[in-house]
Design a protein around this motif. Structure first.
Motif, mmCIF file in Angstrom:
data_model
loop_
_atom_site.group_PDB
_atom_site.id
_atom_site.type_symbol
_atom_site.label_atom_id
_atom_site.label_comp_id
_atom_site.label_asym_id
_atom_site.label_seq_id
_atom_site.Cartn_x
_atom_site.Cartn_y
_atom_site.Cartn_z
ATOM 1 N N SER A 155 19.671 -34.632 53.498
ATOM 2 C CA SER A 155 19.043 -33.414 52.982
ATOM 3 C C SER A 155 20.127 -32.403 52.640
ATOM 4 O O SER A 155 21.205 -32.381 53.253
ATOM 5 N N ASP A 172 5.389 -21.891 45.171
ATOM 6 C CA ASP A 172 5.495 -23.027 46.084
ATOM 7 C C ASP A 172 6.920 -23.567 46.145
ATOM 8 O O ASP A 172 7.350 -24.085 47.173
ATOM 9 N N TRP A 173 7.643 -23.455 45.034
ATOM 10 C CA TRP A 173 8.994 -23.995 44.920
ATOM 11 C C TRP A 173 9.908 -22.986 44.234
ATOM 12 O O TRP A 173 9.445 -22.096 43.537
ATOM 13 N N PRO A 196 11.566 -26.410 48.340
ATOM 14 C CA PRO A 196 10.233 -25.955 48.744
ATOM 15 C C PRO A 196 10.330 -24.656 49.544
ATOM 16 O O PRO A 196 11.229 -24.486 50.379
ATOM 17 N N ALA A 198 7.693 -23.309 51.435
ATOM 18 C CA ALA A 198 6.847 -23.313 52.633
ATOM 19 C C ALA A 198 7.552 -24.073 53.749
ATOM 20 O O ALA A 198 7.200 -25.207 54.096
ATOM 21 N N GLN A 199 8.579 -23.436 54.311
ATOM 22 C CA GLN A 199 9.320 -24.038 55.420
ATOM 23 C C GLN A 199 9.933 -22.919 56.259
ATOM 24 O O GLN A 199 10.136 -21.799 55.775
ATOM 25 N N PRO A 200 10.244 -23.207 57.536
ATOM 26 C CA PRO A 200 10.732 -22.151 58.444
ATOM 27 C C PRO A 200 12.021 -21.488 57.993
ATOM 28 O O PRO A 200 12.272 -20.329 58.325
ATOM 29 N N ALA A 224 17.664 -23.744 55.347
ATOM 30 C CA ALA A 224 16.526 -24.329 54.628
ATOM 31 C C ALA A 224 16.935 -25.702 54.102
ATOM 32 O O ALA A 224 18.115 -25.975 53.881
ATOM 33 N N ARG A 225 15.946 -26.557 53.894
ATOM 34 C CA ARG A 225 16.267 -27.925 53.513
ATOM 35 C C ARG A 225 15.499 -28.369 52.268
ATOM 36 O O ARG A 225 14.400 -27.885 51.993
ATOM 37 N N THR A 226 16.130 -29.285 51.545
ATOM 38 C CA THR A 226 15.446 -30.012 50.490
ATOM 39 C C THR A 226 16.070 -31.394 50.402
ATOM 40 O O THR A 226 17.218 -31.596 50.826
#
Length: 398
Positions: A155, A172-173, A196, A198-200, A224-226
Protein backbone atom coordinates in the motif's frame (compact mmCIF):
# COMPACT_ATOMS: atom_id res chain seq x y z
CA UNK A 1 -11.57 27.27 -37.29
CA UNK A 2 -14.98 26.29 -38.67
CA UNK A 3 -17.77 27.66 -36.45
CA UNK A 4 -20.61 26.31 -38.59
CA UNK A 5 -22.78 23.39 -37.51
CA UNK A 6 -24.04 20.60 -39.72
CA UNK A 7 -27.70 19.62 -40.04
CA UNK A 8 -26.99 16.70 -37.71
CA UNK A 9 -25.48 19.08 -35.16
CA UNK A 10 -28.51 21.35 -35.29
CA UNK A 11 -30.80 18.33 -34.88
CA UNK A 12 -28.74 17.40 -31.83
CA UNK A 13 -29.20 20.93 -30.49
CA UNK A 14 -32.97 20.52 -30.75
CA UNK A 15 -32.73 17.17 -28.95
CA UNK A 16 -30.74 18.69 -26.08
CA UNK A 17 -32.98 21.74 -25.85
CA UNK A 18 -36.18 19.67 -25.75
CA UNK A 19 -34.76 17.25 -23.17
CA UNK A 20 -33.78 20.08 -20.84
CA UNK A 21 -37.05 21.95 -21.41
CA UNK A 22 -39.15 18.91 -20.56
CA UNK A 23 -37.01 17.78 -17.62
CA UNK A 24 -36.78 21.20 -16.00
CA UNK A 25 -40.49 21.80 -16.38
CA UNK A 26 -41.21 18.96 -13.98
CA UNK A 27 -39.91 17.97 -10.57
CA UNK A 28 -36.48 19.39 -11.30
CA UNK A 29 -37.70 22.87 -12.17
CA UNK A 30 -37.06 24.27 -8.69
CA UNK A 31 -33.35 23.60 -9.17
CA UNK A 32 -32.90 26.07 -12.04
CA UNK A 33 -29.95 28.38 -11.51
CA UNK A 34 -28.72 26.69 -8.33
CA UNK A 35 -25.09 25.85 -7.59
CA UNK A 36 -21.90 27.24 -9.06
CA UNK A 37 -18.89 29.11 -7.66
CA UNK A 38 -19.62 30.37 -4.17
CA UNK A 39 -22.99 28.59 -4.21
CA UNK A 40 -22.06 24.91 -4.19
CA UNK A 41 -23.93 24.43 -0.91
CA UNK A 42 -27.27 25.18 -2.60
CA UNK A 43 -29.58 22.13 -2.78
CA UNK A 44 -26.59 19.82 -2.94
CA UNK A 45 -28.51 16.56 -2.40
CA UNK A 46 -31.13 17.57 -4.96
CA UNK A 47 -28.47 18.50 -7.52
CA UNK A 48 -26.75 15.16 -6.90
CA UNK A 49 -30.05 13.44 -7.68
CA UNK A 50 -30.38 15.57 -10.83
CA UNK A 51 -26.85 14.63 -11.92
CA UNK A 52 -27.72 10.94 -11.47
CA UNK A 53 -30.88 11.49 -13.49
CA UNK A 54 -28.74 12.89 -16.30
CA UNK A 55 -26.61 9.77 -16.09
CA UNK A 56 -29.65 7.50 -16.26
CA UNK A 57 -30.82 9.37 -19.37
CA UNK A 58 -27.43 9.05 -21.08
CA UNK A 59 -26.22 12.64 -20.67
CA UNK A 60 -22.87 12.01 -18.96
CA UNK A 61 -19.55 11.16 -20.58
CA UNK A 62 -20.62 12.85 -23.80
CA UNK A 63 -17.10 13.12 -25.22
CA UNK A 64 -15.79 9.87 -23.75
CA UNK A 65 -15.08 7.06 -26.24
CA UNK A 66 -17.91 4.58 -26.68
CA UNK A 67 -15.67 1.71 -25.59
CA UNK A 68 -15.33 3.39 -22.19
CA UNK A 69 -19.07 3.89 -21.74
CA UNK A 70 -19.31 7.38 -23.24
CA UNK A 71 -21.28 8.62 -26.22
CA UNK A 72 -18.30 9.58 -28.37
CA UNK A 73 -19.86 12.86 -29.46
CA UNK A 74 -17.97 15.29 -31.67
CA UNK A 75 -16.44 18.49 -30.33
CA UNK A 76 -19.22 20.50 -31.99
CA UNK A 77 -21.90 18.42 -30.27
CA UNK A 78 -20.20 18.70 -26.89
CA UNK A 79 -20.08 22.49 -27.32
CA UNK A 80 -23.78 22.47 -28.24
CA UNK A 81 -24.69 20.51 -25.11
CA UNK A 82 -22.79 22.83 -22.78
CA UNK A 83 -24.25 25.91 -24.47
CA UNK A 84 -27.82 24.64 -24.22
CA UNK A 85 -27.31 23.42 -20.67
CA UNK A 86 -26.18 26.88 -19.58
CA UNK A 87 -28.92 28.64 -21.54
CA UNK A 88 -31.54 26.45 -19.88
CA UNK A 89 -30.21 27.69 -16.52
CA UNK A 90 -29.95 24.05 -15.50
CA UNK A 91 -28.49 23.37 -12.03
CA UNK A 92 -24.73 23.09 -11.80
CA UNK A 93 -23.71 19.43 -11.77
CA UNK A 94 -21.82 18.03 -8.79
CA UNK A 95 -19.69 15.56 -10.76
CA UNK A 96 -17.54 17.96 -12.79
CA UNK A 97 -14.21 16.87 -11.30
CA UNK A 98 -14.91 13.21 -11.95
CA UNK A 99 -16.59 13.43 -15.35
CA UNK A 100 -14.64 16.26 -16.97
CA UNK A 101 -11.20 15.85 -15.34
CA UNK A 102 -10.43 12.45 -13.85
CA UNK A 103 -12.43 10.35 -16.31
CA UNK A 104 -10.58 11.63 -19.41
CA UNK A 105 -7.29 11.35 -17.48
CA UNK A 106 -7.91 7.68 -16.69
CA UNK A 107 -8.86 7.06 -20.31
CA UNK A 108 -5.59 8.66 -21.43
CA UNK A 109 -3.18 7.41 -18.75
CA UNK A 110 -4.89 4.74 -16.63
CA UNK A 111 -4.51 0.97 -16.78
CA UNK A 112 -7.37 -1.21 -18.06
CA UNK A 113 -7.98 -2.34 -14.47
CA UNK A 114 -8.22 1.27 -13.25
CA UNK A 115 -10.56 2.15 -16.10
CA UNK A 116 -12.83 -0.81 -15.37
CA UNK A 117 -12.83 -0.02 -11.66
CA UNK A 118 -13.54 3.72 -11.73
CA UNK A 119 -15.08 4.86 -15.02
CA UNK A 120 -18.52 3.23 -14.50
CA UNK A 121 -18.88 4.88 -11.06
CA UNK A 122 -17.98 8.27 -12.51
CA UNK A 123 -20.43 7.92 -15.40
CA UNK A 124 -23.23 6.85 -13.05
CA UNK A 125 -22.36 9.61 -10.53
CA UNK A 126 -22.04 6.99 -7.81
CA UNK A 127 -18.50 7.91 -6.77
CA UNK A 128 -17.55 11.57 -6.40
CA UNK A 129 -14.03 12.96 -6.67
CA UNK A 130 -11.98 15.92 -5.50
CA UNK A 131 -8.56 17.20 -6.59
CA UNK A 132 -5.58 17.00 -4.22
CA UNK A 133 -3.08 19.34 -5.85
CA UNK A 134 -2.56 22.60 -3.93
CA UNK A 135 -0.80 22.77 -0.57
CA UNK A 136 -0.06 25.57 1.92
CA UNK A 137 3.48 25.88 0.47
CA UNK A 138 2.56 24.81 -3.07
CA UNK A 139 -0.43 26.57 -4.50
CA UNK A 140 0.03 27.22 -8.20
CA UNK A 141 3.63 25.96 -7.90
CA UNK A 142 2.72 22.28 -7.92
CA UNK A 143 6.31 21.18 -8.35
CA UNK A 144 6.88 22.20 -4.72
CA UNK A 145 4.42 19.69 -3.18
CA UNK A 146 5.47 18.24 0.16
CA UNK A 147 2.84 15.53 0.61
CA UNK A 148 4.76 12.25 0.60
CA UNK A 149 3.85 8.63 -0.09
CA UNK A 150 5.87 5.48 0.51
CA UNK A 151 5.17 1.83 -0.28
CA UNK A 152 4.56 -0.29 2.80
CA UNK A 153 3.27 -3.88 2.57
CA UNK A 154 1.51 -3.42 -0.75
CA UNK A 155 0.00 0.00 0.00
CA UNK A 156 0.97 3.61 -0.45
CA UNK A 157 1.15 5.33 2.95
CA UNK A 158 0.44 9.05 2.54
CA UNK A 159 1.31 11.94 4.85
CA UNK A 160 0.73 15.61 4.13
CA UNK A 161 -1.83 18.35 3.68
CA UNK A 162 -3.82 19.65 0.74
CA UNK A 163 -5.74 22.92 0.67
CA UNK A 164 -8.38 24.67 -1.47
CA UNK A 165 -9.73 21.18 -2.20
CA UNK A 166 -13.08 21.84 -3.88
CA UNK A 167 -16.03 19.76 -2.62
CA UNK A 168 -13.85 17.39 -0.58
CA UNK A 169 -16.55 17.25 2.10
CA UNK A 170 -18.88 15.56 -0.41
CA UNK A 171 -16.32 13.34 -2.13
CA UNK A 172 -15.58 9.63 -1.91
CA UNK A 173 -12.13 9.76 -3.52
CA UNK A 174 -9.32 12.23 -4.12
CA UNK A 175 -6.70 12.19 -6.88
CA UNK A 176 -3.52 13.24 -5.10
CA UNK A 177 -0.15 14.49 -6.29
CA UNK A 178 2.45 13.18 -3.82
CA UNK A 179 6.23 12.87 -3.76
CA UNK A 180 7.09 9.17 -3.91
CA UNK A 181 10.86 9.65 -4.33
CA UNK A 182 12.14 11.31 -1.14
CA UNK A 183 15.39 12.35 -2.84
CA UNK A 184 13.70 14.06 -5.81
CA UNK A 185 13.12 17.75 -6.39
CA UNK A 186 10.65 19.87 -8.33
CA UNK A 187 8.79 18.01 -11.10
CA UNK A 188 10.64 14.74 -10.72
CA UNK A 189 9.64 11.99 -8.30
CA UNK A 190 5.94 12.90 -8.10
CA UNK A 191 3.16 10.34 -8.51
CA UNK A 192 -0.56 10.60 -9.26
CA UNK A 193 -2.44 8.53 -6.65
CA UNK A 194 -6.12 7.62 -6.26
CA UNK A 195 -6.96 7.79 -2.56
CA UNK A 196 -10.21 6.82 -0.75
CA UNK A 197 -11.35 9.48 1.74
CA UNK A 198 -13.49 7.28 4.00
CA UNK A 199 -10.65 6.06 6.20
CA UNK A 200 -9.20 6.96 9.63
CA UNK A 201 -6.09 8.63 8.18
CA UNK A 202 -8.02 11.37 6.35
CA UNK A 203 -9.50 14.53 7.89
CA UNK A 204 -11.48 17.07 5.86
CA UNK A 205 -11.94 20.59 7.26
CA UNK A 206 -14.25 22.95 5.31
CA UNK A 207 -13.03 26.53 4.90
CA UNK A 208 -15.72 29.19 5.34
CA UNK A 209 -15.55 31.70 2.51
CA UNK A 210 -16.55 35.33 2.11
CA UNK A 211 -19.71 34.20 0.34
CA UNK A 212 -20.79 32.15 3.37
CA UNK A 213 -20.30 28.77 1.74
CA UNK A 214 -17.52 26.22 2.16
CA UNK A 215 -16.72 24.98 -1.32
CA UNK A 216 -13.01 24.78 -0.47
CA UNK A 217 -11.48 22.49 2.15
CA UNK A 218 -8.29 21.51 3.88
CA UNK A 219 -7.52 17.78 3.68
CA UNK A 220 -5.03 16.18 6.08
CA UNK A 221 -3.45 12.80 5.36
CA UNK A 222 -1.90 11.02 8.35
CA UNK A 223 -0.67 7.56 7.39
CA UNK A 224 -3.60 7.32 4.99
CA UNK A 225 -3.46 4.37 2.65
CA UNK A 226 -4.30 3.38 -0.88
CA UNK A 227 -3.51 0.24 -2.87
CA UNK A 228 -0.15 0.01 -4.59
CA UNK A 229 -1.75 -0.33 -8.03
CA UNK A 230 -3.76 2.89 -7.68
CA UNK A 231 -1.03 5.07 -9.16
CA UNK A 232 -1.96 6.50 -12.56
CA UNK A 233 0.91 6.39 -15.04
CA UNK A 234 4.41 5.45 -13.99
CA UNK A 235 5.60 5.88 -10.41
CA UNK A 236 7.56 9.13 -10.26
CA UNK A 237 6.07 10.40 -13.53
CA UNK A 238 2.96 11.99 -12.05
CA UNK A 239 3.83 15.48 -13.27
CA UNK A 240 2.93 14.58 -16.84
CA UNK A 241 -0.37 13.04 -15.72
CA UNK A 242 -1.17 16.10 -13.60
CA UNK A 243 -0.50 18.44 -16.53
CA UNK A 244 -2.61 16.25 -18.81
CA UNK A 245 -5.51 16.57 -16.38
CA UNK A 246 -5.17 20.36 -16.32
CA UNK A 247 -5.53 20.31 -20.10
CA UNK A 248 -8.88 18.56 -19.70
CA UNK A 249 -9.86 21.13 -17.03
CA UNK A 250 -9.81 23.86 -19.68
CA UNK A 251 -11.75 21.77 -22.17
CA UNK A 252 -15.16 21.97 -23.77
CA UNK A 253 -17.07 22.74 -20.55
CA UNK A 254 -15.52 26.24 -20.64
CA UNK A 255 -18.03 27.07 -23.40
CA UNK A 256 -20.85 26.59 -20.90
CA UNK A 257 -18.92 28.87 -18.57
CA UNK A 258 -18.99 31.56 -21.26
CA UNK A 259 -22.78 31.29 -21.52
CA UNK A 260 -23.01 31.62 -17.74
CA UNK A 261 -20.88 34.76 -17.94
CA UNK A 262 -23.25 36.13 -20.57
CA UNK A 263 -26.20 35.60 -18.24
CA UNK A 264 -24.38 37.37 -15.41
CA UNK A 265 -23.55 40.32 -17.66
CA UNK A 266 -27.18 40.54 -18.83
CA UNK A 267 -28.31 40.67 -15.20
CA UNK A 268 -25.91 43.56 -14.51
CA UNK A 269 -27.24 45.40 -17.58
CA UNK A 270 -30.81 44.87 -16.33
CA UNK A 271 -29.79 46.21 -12.92
CA UNK A 272 -28.24 49.28 -14.59
CA UNK A 273 -31.51 49.94 -16.38
CA UNK A 274 -33.54 49.63 -13.17
CA UNK A 275 -31.25 51.91 -11.21
CA UNK A 276 -30.81 54.42 -14.01
CA UNK A 277 -27.03 53.89 -14.03
CA UNK A 278 -27.27 52.90 -17.69
CA UNK A 279 -27.51 56.64 -18.45
CA UNK A 280 -24.06 57.21 -16.96
CA UNK A 281 -21.74 57.28 -20.02
CA UNK A 282 -18.86 55.73 -18.07
CA UNK A 283 -21.02 52.82 -16.86
CA UNK A 284 -22.49 52.37 -20.34
CA UNK A 285 -19.01 52.28 -21.86
CA UNK A 286 -17.84 49.67 -19.34
CA UNK A 287 -20.88 47.50 -20.04
CA UNK A 288 -20.28 47.72 -23.79
CA UNK A 289 -16.60 46.86 -23.35
CA UNK A 290 -17.54 43.85 -21.20
CA UNK A 291 -19.90 42.62 -23.92
CA UNK A 292 -17.28 43.01 -26.64
CA UNK A 293 -14.61 41.24 -24.59
CA UNK A 294 -16.99 38.39 -23.81
CA UNK A 295 -17.55 37.83 -27.54
CA UNK A 296 -13.79 37.71 -28.13
CA UNK A 297 -13.40 35.29 -25.20
CA UNK A 298 -15.89 32.87 -26.72
CA UNK A 299 -14.18 32.91 -30.10
CA UNK A 300 -10.78 32.43 -28.46
CA UNK A 301 -12.11 29.48 -26.42
CA UNK A 302 -13.48 27.86 -29.58
CA UNK A 303 -10.16 28.40 -31.34
CA UNK A 304 -8.31 26.74 -28.46
CA UNK A 305 -10.66 23.76 -28.55
CA UNK A 306 -10.23 23.47 -32.30
CA UNK A 307 -6.45 23.43 -31.92
CA UNK A 308 -6.67 20.75 -29.22
CA UNK A 309 -8.97 18.62 -31.38
CA UNK A 310 -6.42 18.68 -34.18
CA UNK A 311 -3.47 17.83 -31.95
CA UNK A 312 -2.26 21.32 -31.12
CA UNK A 313 -0.77 21.76 -27.64
CA UNK A 314 -0.54 24.86 -25.49
CA UNK A 315 2.72 25.98 -27.10
CA UNK A 316 1.62 25.49 -30.71
CA UNK A 317 -1.56 27.34 -29.93
CA UNK A 318 0.31 30.33 -28.57
CA UNK A 319 -0.36 29.26 -24.97
CA UNK A 320 -4.10 29.21 -25.63
CA UNK A 321 -5.05 27.69 -22.27
CA UNK A 322 -2.99 30.18 -20.25
CA UNK A 323 -4.20 33.13 -22.33
CA UNK A 324 -7.81 32.05 -21.89
CA UNK A 325 -7.42 31.72 -18.12
CA UNK A 326 -5.83 35.16 -17.83
CA UNK A 327 -8.54 36.79 -19.92
CA UNK A 328 -11.64 35.21 -18.38
CA UNK A 329 -10.43 35.45 -14.77
CA UNK A 330 -9.71 39.16 -15.03
CA UNK A 331 -12.85 39.82 -17.07
CA UNK A 332 -15.02 38.08 -14.47
CA UNK A 333 -13.33 39.92 -11.62
CA UNK A 334 -13.94 43.24 -13.38
CA UNK A 335 -17.58 42.25 -13.91
CA UNK A 336 -17.96 41.82 -10.16
CA UNK A 337 -16.52 45.28 -9.61
CA UNK A 338 -18.81 46.71 -12.27
CA UNK A 339 -21.82 45.07 -10.61
CA UNK A 340 -20.99 46.82 -7.35
CA UNK A 341 -20.63 50.18 -9.10
CA UNK A 342 -24.00 49.67 -10.79
CA UNK A 343 -25.65 48.61 -7.50
CA UNK A 344 -24.33 51.71 -5.74
CA UNK A 345 -24.89 52.06 -1.97
CA UNK A 346 -27.31 49.11 -1.95
CA UNK A 347 -24.39 46.86 -2.78
CA UNK A 348 -22.79 47.61 0.59
CA UNK A 349 -25.45 45.99 2.77
CA UNK A 350 -26.72 42.43 2.99
CA UNK A 351 -30.37 41.49 3.40
CA UNK A 352 -32.16 41.39 6.74
CA UNK A 353 -31.25 37.72 7.10
CA UNK A 354 -27.61 38.38 6.23
CA UNK A 355 -27.97 36.77 2.81
CA UNK A 356 -25.97 38.18 -0.08
CA UNK A 357 -27.65 39.04 -3.36
CA UNK A 358 -26.36 37.67 -6.68
CA UNK A 359 -24.19 40.69 -7.43
CA UNK A 360 -22.55 40.77 -4.01
CA UNK A 361 -21.80 37.07 -4.29
CA UNK A 362 -20.41 37.60 -7.77
CA UNK A 363 -18.11 40.36 -6.53
CA UNK A 364 -16.83 38.47 -3.49
CA UNK A 365 -16.23 35.10 -5.13
CA UNK A 366 -14.64 36.60 -8.23
CA UNK A 367 -11.76 37.87 -6.08
CA UNK A 368 -10.51 34.27 -6.22
CA UNK A 369 -10.74 33.97 -10.01
CA UNK A 370 -7.19 35.19 -10.58
CA UNK A 371 -5.82 32.70 -8.02
CA UNK A 372 -7.51 29.31 -8.34
CA UNK A 373 -6.83 27.06 -11.33
CA UNK A 374 -3.40 28.63 -11.71
CA UNK A 375 -2.73 32.18 -10.57
CA UNK A 376 -2.14 35.06 -13.00
CA UNK A 377 1.54 35.07 -12.08
CA UNK A 378 1.93 31.38 -12.94
CA UNK A 379 0.06 31.77 -16.24
CA UNK A 380 2.32 34.65 -17.25
CA UNK A 381 5.39 32.61 -16.37
CA UNK A 382 4.12 29.74 -18.53
CA UNK A 383 3.63 32.08 -21.47
CA UNK A 384 7.00 33.76 -20.97
CA UNK A 385 9.10 30.65 -20.47
CA UNK A 386 7.37 27.88 -22.42
CA UNK A 387 5.83 29.82 -25.31
CA UNK A 388 8.06 32.87 -25.81
CA UNK A 389 11.26 31.12 -24.71
CA UNK A 390 12.31 33.84 -22.28
CA UNK A 391 14.82 33.06 -19.49
CA UNK A 392 13.18 31.36 -16.48
CA UNK A 393 12.38 33.37 -13.40
CA UNK A 394 15.22 33.21 -10.83
CA UNK A 395 14.58 30.69 -8.07
CA UNK A 396 15.52 31.16 -4.45
CA UNK A 397 14.66 33.27 -1.42
CA UNK A 398 15.33 36.91 -0.69
Amino acid sequence: MDLSHSAADEAFRVEVREFLRDSLAGEWGALRGLGGPGRDHEAYDERLAWNRYLADQGWTGLGWPVEHGGRGLSLHQQVIFHEEYARADAPVKVNHLGEELLGPTLIAFGTPAQQQRFLPGILAVQELWCQGYSEPEAGSDLANVRTRARLVDGSWVIDGQKVWTSLAQYSDWCFVIARTDPDSQRHRGLSFLLVPLAQPGVEVRPIEQLTGGSEFNEVFFTAARTDADLVVGEVGAGWGVAMGLLGFERGVSTIGQQVGFERELDSVVDLARRTGRIDDPVIADRLAAAKATLTVMRLNALRGLSLAEHGGDSASGGGAASIAKLVWANWHQQLGELAMDVAGPDGLTAGDDGELDQWQRLFLFSRADTIYGGSDEIQRNILAERVLGLPPEPKGTL
